[in-house]
Write a protein that holds these residues in place. Sequence first.
Motif, PDB file in Angstrom:
ATOM      1  N   PHE A 214      24.423 -64.763 -75.947  1.00 42.38           N
ATOM      2  CA  PHE A 214      23.617 -63.791 -76.682  1.00 42.38           C
ATOM      3  C   PHE A 214      24.478 -62.720 -77.347  1.00 42.38           C
ATOM      4  O   PHE A 214      24.167 -62.254 -78.441  1.00 42.38           O
ATOM      5  CB  PHE A 214      22.610 -63.131 -75.736  1.00 42.38           C
ATOM      6  N   LYS A 252      18.708 -54.953 -76.577  1.00 37.39           N
ATOM      7  CA  LYS A 252      18.110 -56.262 -76.854  1.00 37.39           C
ATOM      8  C   LYS A 252      18.940 -57.383 -76.230  1.00 37.39           C
ATOM      9  O   LYS A 252      18.393 -58.306 -75.601  1.00 37.39           O
ATOM     10  CB  LYS A 252      18.003 -56.468 -78.367  1.00 37.39           C
ATOM     11  N   ILE A 253      20.251 -57.317 -76.385  1.00 35.91           N
ATOM     12  CA  ILE A 253      21.132 -58.343 -75.820  1.00 35.91           C
ATOM     13  C   ILE A 253      21.047 -58.331 -74.294  1.00 35.91           C
ATOM     14  O   ILE A 253      21.002 -59.382 -73.641  1.00 35.91           O
ATOM     15  CB  ILE A 253      22.576 -58.119 -76.291  1.00 35.91           C
ATOM     16  N   ARG A 255      18.523 -57.404 -72.423  1.00 36.34           N
ATOM     17  CA  ARG A 255      17.248 -57.978 -71.997  1.00 36.34           C
ATOM     18  C   ARG A 255      17.218 -59.493 -72.182  1.00 36.34           C
ATOM     19  O   ARG A 255      16.622 -60.216 -71.371  1.00 36.34           O
ATOM     20  CB  ARG A 255      16.112 -57.324 -72.777  1.00 36.34           C
ATOM     21  N   GLN A 256      17.828 -59.995 -73.239  1.00 36.20           N
ATOM     22  CA  GLN A 256      17.899 -61.440 -73.445  1.00 36.20           C
ATOM     23  C   GLN A 256      18.645 -62.119 -72.301  1.00 36.20           C
ATOM     24  O   GLN A 256      18.212 -63.153 -71.777  1.00 36.20           O
ATOM     25  CB  GLN A 256      18.598 -61.741 -74.779  1.00 36.20           C
ATOM     26  N   ARG A 257      19.765 -61.536 -71.885  1.00 32.97           N
ATOM     27  CA  ARG A 257      20.547 -62.103 -70.782  1.00 32.97           C
ATOM     28  C   ARG A 257      19.734 -62.107 -69.487  1.00 32.97           C
ATOM     29  O   ARG A 257      19.708 -63.094 -68.741  1.00 32.97           O
ATOM     30  CB  ARG A 257      21.819 -61.285 -70.584  1.00 32.97           C
ATOM     31  N   GLU A 259      16.384 -61.933 -68.984  1.00 34.14           N
ATOM     32  CA  GLU A 259      15.226 -62.825 -68.996  1.00 34.14           C
ATOM     33  C   GLU A 259      15.638 -64.288 -68.943  1.00 34.14           C
ATOM     34  O   GLU A 259      14.972 -65.115 -68.313  1.00 34.14           O
ATOM     35  CB  GLU A 259      14.379 -62.566 -70.250  1.00 34.14           C
ATOM     36  N   HIS A 260      16.758 -64.628 -69.577  1.00 34.42           N
ATOM     37  CA  HIS A 260      17.241 -66.005 -69.544  1.00 34.42           C
ATOM     38  C   HIS A 260      17.617 -66.405 -68.116  1.00 34.42           C
ATOM     39  O   HIS A 260      17.247 -67.496 -67.647  1.00 34.42           O
ATOM     40  CB  HIS A 260      18.455 -66.143 -70.466  1.00 34.42           C
TER      41      HIS A 260
END
Length: 294
Positions: A214, A252-253, A255-257, A259-260
């Motif tokens: 990400f 944003k990055i 949160r992406q990490r 949640e993944h």
Amino acid sequence: MLAMEFKAVIKKSQKVAIDEAIRTARFVRNKVLRYWMDNRGVGKKELDRYNTQLRDEFKFVKDLNSQACQASVENVERAIKRFFDNCKKKVPGKKGYPRFKKHSRFGVADAARTVEYKQSGWKLSPDNKSIKFTDKKGIGNVKLKGTWDLWRFDQKLIKRVRIVQRTDGYYVQFCIKVDNHEQLEATGFTIGLDVGLKEFYTDSDGYSEPNPRFYRTGEKRLKFYQRRVSRKNKGSSNRRKAINKLGKQHLKISRQREEHAKRLARSYRKKSAAFIVGRLCIKGDRFCCKAALF
């Protein structure tokens, strides 16, 4: 312990009051930590006594709820204990010596951008859609926006309430003392996961999950916003706006990490009786293995 988080809907005056409460909590933490550094060997009682002295000496500290000040002291005590535990266990690399907290411009929340209340200094509304902070910082009534069903829990089970500052606004977290373990039927199936750098992980069946990377994906936008920050004059409103946009991209990055990783962990948890995760110790040259049983 279950943590519930709600977006806080606040006014401009409330934003100023919350920022002041966060600065005060950070001030208490840093002063107590400095007192411990200057007086090696002092224990919990001495730190608590020094916290009382700060409340008597500074009016803005006394305006903050007493248990919120105590929570800042406990934060220092946990950092000190973690440092000595790492020294005793001879953890490779840095041992995590307690450090001062300073205001950070962007990123996820940490102790420097949080004020924590215990079981006093706040009061929930009857419909649990707003919370009122009753200390002298002047935060007042804060509306809560979220999808959690807070009304299902007794208010006596709420042990901590935190106000968290992030780049995209303010959040209110509730720490509820409940049993959050989910009972799953045993499948009798065990699997091993090897977490790596090239692949996100590889399981014992030979399946490899590709690394989404990400940060690399969003690096172009990060560089774009970073250039905009560097071109603005220091102290200007345009620079503050550019910093805010850069912070949102970092958030944003992050949160992406998160949640993944949660999505993959949930998928294995539901279909496995147990799984063992192996990871590399970046700080040392030894291999660490951590087991999680379900």
